[in-house]
Design a protein around this motif. Structure first.
Motif, PDB file in Angstrom:
ATOM      1  N   VAL A  59       4.439 -17.120  24.471  1.00 51.30           N
ATOM      2  CA  VAL A  59       3.928 -17.222  23.103  1.00 51.30           C
ATOM      3  C   VAL A  59       2.628 -17.658  23.268  1.00 51.30           C
ATOM      4  CG1 VAL A  59       4.036 -18.756  21.219  1.00 51.30           C
ATOM      5  CG2 VAL A  59       6.203 -17.806  22.176  1.00 51.30           C
ATOM      6  N   MET A  60       2.184 -18.597  24.116  1.00 53.45           N
ATOM      7  CA  MET A  60       0.747 -18.828  24.420  1.00 53.45           C
ATOM      8  C   MET A  60      -0.163 -17.649  24.643  1.00 53.45           C
ATOM      9  SD  MET A  60       0.369 -21.932  23.647  1.00 53.45           S
ATOM     10  CE  MET A  60       1.594 -21.924  22.279  1.00 53.45           C
ATOM     11  N   LEU A  61       0.403 -16.988  25.505  1.00 50.59           N
ATOM     12  CA  LEU A  61      -0.472 -15.805  25.833  1.00 50.59           C
ATOM     13  C   LEU A  61      -0.584 -14.666  24.591  1.00 50.59           C
ATOM     14  CD1 LEU A  61      -1.778 -13.731  27.912  1.00 50.59           C
ATOM     15  CD2 LEU A  61       0.738 -12.811  28.484  1.00 50.59           C
ATOM     16  N   MET A  62       0.727 -14.665  23.710  1.00 46.05           N
ATOM     17  CA  MET A  62       0.438 -13.982  22.550  1.00 46.05           C
ATOM     18  C   MET A  62      -0.623 -14.699  21.586  1.00 46.05           C
ATOM     19  SD  MET A  62       2.454 -11.450  22.889  1.00 46.05           S
ATOM     20  CE  MET A  62       2.630 -10.769  21.128  1.00 46.05           C
ATOM     21  N   PHE A  63      -0.598 -15.803  21.455  1.00 47.68           N
ATOM     22  CA  PHE A  63      -1.412 -16.370  20.632  1.00 47.68           C
ATOM     23  C   PHE A  63      -2.813 -16.175  21.117  1.00 47.68           C
ATOM     24  CE2 PHE A  63       1.558 -19.982  19.035  1.00 47.68           C
ATOM     25  CZ  PHE A  63       2.086 -19.121  18.261  1.00 47.68           C
ATOM     26  N   ALA A 116      -4.687   1.570  22.287  1.00 49.76           N
ATOM     27  CA  ALA A 116      -4.737   1.087  23.557  1.00 49.76           C
ATOM     28  C   ALA A 116      -4.448  -0.296  24.042  1.00 49.76           C
ATOM     29  CB  ALA A 116      -5.474   1.944  24.368  1.00 49.76           C
ATOM     30  N   ILE A 117      -5.284  -1.309  23.463  1.00 51.16           N
ATOM     31  CA  ILE A 117      -5.325  -2.483  23.728  1.00 51.16           C
ATOM     32  C   ILE A 117      -3.937  -3.053  23.075  1.00 51.16           C
ATOM     33  CG2 ILE A 117      -6.271  -4.903  23.138  1.00 51.16           C
ATOM     34  CD1 ILE A 117      -9.055  -3.443  23.323  1.00 51.16           C
ATOM     35  N   ALA A 118      -3.542  -2.593  21.882  1.00 48.78           N
ATOM     36  CA  ALA A 118      -2.448  -3.136  21.429  1.00 48.78           C
ATOM     37  C   ALA A 118      -1.141  -2.830  22.277  1.00 48.78           C
ATOM     38  CB  ALA A 118      -2.123  -2.552  20.034  1.00 48.78           C
ATOM     39  N   ALA A 119      -0.943  -1.508  22.725  1.00 49.64           N
ATOM     40  CA  ALA A 119       0.064  -1.140  23.576  1.00 49.64           C
ATOM     41  C   ALA A 119       0.030  -1.999  24.982  1.00 49.64           C
ATOM     42  CB  ALA A 119      -0.271   0.443  24.118  1.00 49.64           C
ATOM     43  N   LEU A 120      -0.857  -2.441  25.349  1.00 53.83           N
ATOM     44  CA  LEU A 120      -0.987  -3.248  26.788  1.00 53.83           C
ATOM     45  C   LEU A 120      -0.516  -4.604  26.324  1.00 53.83           C
ATOM     46  CD1 LEU A 120      -4.326  -2.196  28.367  1.00 53.83           C
ATOM     47  CD2 LEU A 120      -2.178  -1.600  29.211  1.00 53.83           C
ATOM     48  N   ILE A 121      -0.921  -5.374  25.178  1.00 58.98           N
ATOM     49  CA  ILE A 121      -0.811  -6.608  24.844  1.00 58.98           C
ATOM     50  C   ILE A 121       0.861  -6.898  24.443  1.00 58.98           C
ATOM     51  CG2 ILE A 121      -1.495  -8.346  23.471  1.00 58.98           C
ATOM     52  CD1 ILE A 121      -4.387  -7.537  23.749  1.00 58.98           C
TER      53      ILE A 121
END
Length: 260
Positions: free
Chosen positions: A171-175, A215-220
């Protein structure tokens, strides 16, 4: 007319003044860092009694979508104690960020040109607000959708019970990722202000920005199309917001030292 030798500053005096100036800057930097650290510590001490409640709130998007009877687990002996404390620290850092940024601004602003200050102030406020907005977007919209997908695709016979430390790290990584991705308008304005790009380049590069955003969204994001769309589309909209901000606010090269 030549300057008399007696009026010229001696090299030793120049070195002493430079050393004193550097020493005063280091003292001020230490003071600013101590004030920032004190703010984080004070908020942390206030949050420690509520650490378990904070973790319960953080885990709510996943717990609400777990199958009946499933729950979070702790695979390490100290995890039930350490993990909520880690969350309390992250939260204290999050809450204290305005104080930290103010101390940073107070340290660097005397060395900025007037036109740089005029542009840097709103950019700093916007960067902080957009980062918070990205974190809130991830918590209230993206994480529920991602966990709904992940629980739905869990193979039959597999019981989904996530470790509390791994969940916190995820979750911290997602934030952090969403907070940074929401800084797109600020990045666009800064690039235009220093003259790297101009309004015409930003408009003509719109298609590349869209491809890059997805592309960034697909990686994250987690491996579902919903989460990817929920990051890719806002990034495209934020790019357009940055283009509008450049059109309204930025003169080409306005952060260069020779800018008026």
């Amino acid at each position: 007319m030549a300057t008399p030798e007696s009026d010229l500053p001696e090299s030793g005096d120049v070195a002493d003044s430079l050393q004193q100036g550097l020493f005063s800057h280091l003292l001020e930097l230490r003071t600013r860092l101590l004030k920032s650290l004190a703010a984080v510590v004070l908020v942390l001490l206030a949050l420690v009694p509520f650490a378990n409640r904070l973790y319960a709130e953080l885990a709510a998007p996943l717990v609400a979508r777990l199958p009946q009877g499933a729950h979070l687990i702790a695979t390490e002996v100290t995890s039930p104690f350490i993990t909520p404390l880690k969350l309390a620290f992250y939260t204290a850092l999050f809450i204290s960020m305005p104080v930290i940024l103010y101390q940073l601004w107070a340290f660097v602003s005397p060395g900025l040109y007037k036109h740089e200050k005029r542009l840097a102030r709103p950019l700093l406020v916007a960067a902080m607000g957009l980062f918070y907005l990205g974190c809130a977007f991830a918590y209230f919209l993206v994480l529920p959708a991602a966990f709904r997908f992940l629980t739905a695709v869990t193979p039959q016979g597999v019981e989904m019970m996530t470790d509390i430390t791994h969940y916190l790290d995820f979750v911290m990584l997602m934030f952090f990722a969403f907070g940074l991705c929401f800084e797109v308008p600020v990045a666009v304005v800064v690039l235009a202000a220093v003259g790297v790009v101009d309004l015409d380049k930003l408009r003509s590069g719109r298609r590349y920005a869209i491809v890059g955003a997805f592309a960034i969204a697909a990686l994250i994001t987690p491996p579902d199309i919903t989460s990817m769309m929920m990051l890719g589309i806002p990034m495209c909209l934020l790019y357009e917001l940055g283009v509008l901000a450049v059109r309204w606010l930025v003169k080409p090269g306005s952060l260069r030292p020779d800018a008026g």
